[in-house]
Design an enzyme around this catalytic site. Structure first.
Site, short mmCIF file in Angstrom:
data_model
loop_
_atom_site.label_atom_id
_atom_site.label_comp_id
_atom_site.label_asym_id
_atom_site.label_seq_id
_atom_site.Cartn_x
_atom_site.Cartn_y
_atom_site.Cartn_z
N ASP A 135 -1.11 1.28 -3.87
CA ASP A 135 -1.98 0.25 -4.44
C ASP A 135 -3.34 0.80 -4.84
OD1 ASP A 135 -3.02 0.57 -1.88
OD2 ASP A 135 -3.47 -1.55 -1.62
N SER A 183 0.81 -1.21 0.00
CA SER A 183 0.00 0.00 0.00
C SER A 183 0.85 1.27 0.00
CB SER A 183 -0.96 -0.04 1.19
OG SER A 183 -1.92 0.98 1.13
#
Length: 451
Positions: free
Chosen positions: A247, A108
């Site tokens: 992401d 992420s």
């Protein structure tokens, strides 16, 4: 400590997160998720289990996703390799293809040396804690080891991006014609798909942070470094800036003057728009306890209830699923629109935010003015007993501060889930008042809960 955290397994690639662990985790996932009525029904029909595997562009994702695919195929699961795509695209494709489950390799918003493994159930939903615990236990179980025709195949998911883009475009209530958008893709998974989607929706697009080299993901760009986007929007005279993380499961924005529009403000804009067209289920927005007091005030003024959860998008999702709610999210930009997604989707959120600008013919600053942001100060008090937040003296101080603030502020004390610290958050009408109250409460916590 447990292997699974709040968002899958995450750690330093080749530190905690090795190729061997990724392989074994995939094999354990095949054992656990290959059970159950739906999986057994498929086997009875002679159908093989199928999983979607994808990653963000960080360099370690190459060997980790290969290890995941190998672990699944060695367990008799057919793998559809979607390559580099956003996390929400992976969740969508699992449901769209009717796959049995899926795996996203990503850390992420973390820096490039880190990586993670997120596992999604059939339908593209996040796994409950109990299932993650079973997968962790299954690391010690016997593995599935089919031979011959029983082993899985690994194939390229050739139209993965196209399916996702069409899904996003089909969700829009209004085209984006005439709006100049600056997109910051964080040198991440959005780089290949977000610019294309915004252009197809009619926007004029300028792109930054869209040259991933495997090492520069989130490096000085993206939703954790909004100053770069703000500067570009102002310099170019653009209408709005949209920032993703590595992401692309979150979205933050900046207006034409370079002012940040956070997840609370985005949710306020979308909630009122959805209520107007009858799409806000039960006139309810789901948000965490960290959401700004201004969000609560704005929603109250528009007849919208705010249902609060613990911190973390998984708790927002749980509450949304339990109550059948259509909108929820976090201040950090994880926004979940359950009509179109099973998880936070930064592209979906950004598209719908800009669509409201186009539909209402208003600037983002005008839309964001629906909510007054109260100054918020957070103090992390370290080296204290995090289990003692219910201490009588601490709670008396909280009550006194709450009474002093009245309707113009709010106090929140939270114990960290991983460290010996207590977070003291205070909102007030001014930054000065918020800081003074927060520091005074922090001192009480230090004195009362010292180890």
């Amino acid at each position: 400590m447990p292997l699974f955290g709040t968002d899958g397994v995450r750690g330093l690639a080749n530190g905690l997160l090795t190729a061997e662990l990724a392989l074994h985790l995939a094999q354990a996932t095949a054992v656990v998720l290959g059970q159950g009525r739906s999986a057994e029904a498929r086997k009875a029909e002679g159908r093989r289990l199928t999983a979607v595997v994808a990653r963000d562009p960080r360099v370690s994702g190459e060997f980790l996703s290969a290890a995941v695919a190998a672990g699944l195929a060695s367990s008799g699961v057919d793998v559809l390799d979607a390559g580099v795509i956003p996390t929400p695209a992976t969740a969508f494709l699992i449901a769209d293809h009717d796959a049995d489950f899926g795996v996203m390799v990503s850390a992420s918003h973390n820096p490039a040396p880190d990586n993670g493994i997120k596992i999604f159930a059939r339908g593209g939903t996040k796994l409950p804690d109990i299932v993650e615990q079973r997968i962790e236990s299954a690391l010690e179980w016997d593995r599935l080891q089919p031979t011959g025709a029983g082993v899985g195949r690994i194939r390229r998911f050739a139209d993965a991006e196209d399916r996702y883009v069409l899904h996003l475009l089909g969700s829009l209530p209004h085209r984006l014609d005439g709006i100049h958008v600056v997109l910051d893709c964080a040198h991440g998974a959005a780089a290949g798909v977000s610019p294309e989607t915004f252009k197809d929706a009619g926007a004029r697009v300028t792109v930054i942070g869209a040259e991933p080299d495997g090492l520069n993901i989130n490096d000085g760009v993206g939703s954790t470094h909004l100053d770069v986007l703000a500067e570009a929007v102002v310099r170019l005279g653009a209408d709005v800036g949209i920032a993703h993380d590595g992401d692309a499961d979150r979205c933050l924005a900046v207006d034409a003057q370079g002012n940040v529009v956070d997840g609370d403000q985005i949710m306020a804009i979308l909630a009122v728009a959805m209520k107007e067209r009858g799409a806000l289920a039960d006139d309810t927005l789901v948000a965490t306890v960290m959401s700004n007091l201004g969000l609560h005030r704005a929603m109250q003024a528009h007849g919208i209830r705010v249902l609060q959860t613990g911190v973390g998008d998984r708790y927002v999702l749980e509450a949304m699923n339990e109550g059948g709610y259509s909108l929820g999210g976090e201040q950090s930009g994880h926004v979940i629109m359950s009509e179109f997604a099973t998880t936070g989707d930064g592209l979906l959120t950004g598209l719908h935010l800009v669509a409201e600008m186009a539909r209402q013919d208003k600037t983002l600053a005008e839309l964001a003015s629906i909510m007054t942001v109260y100054p918020q100060v957070l103090v992390n008090v370290r080296g204290v007993d995090r289990e003692g937040v219910d201490d009588e003296g601490v709670q008396e101080a909280v009550a006194a501060t709450t009474a002093e603030l009245g309707d113009s502020g709010r106090v929140l004390l939270r114990a960290s889930g991983t460290e010996q610290l207590v977070r003291v958050m205070v909102e007030a009408a001014s930054e000065e008042d918020a800081r003074a109250h927060a520091e005074r409460l922090a001192e009480v916590v230090r004195e009362r809960l010292a180890l």
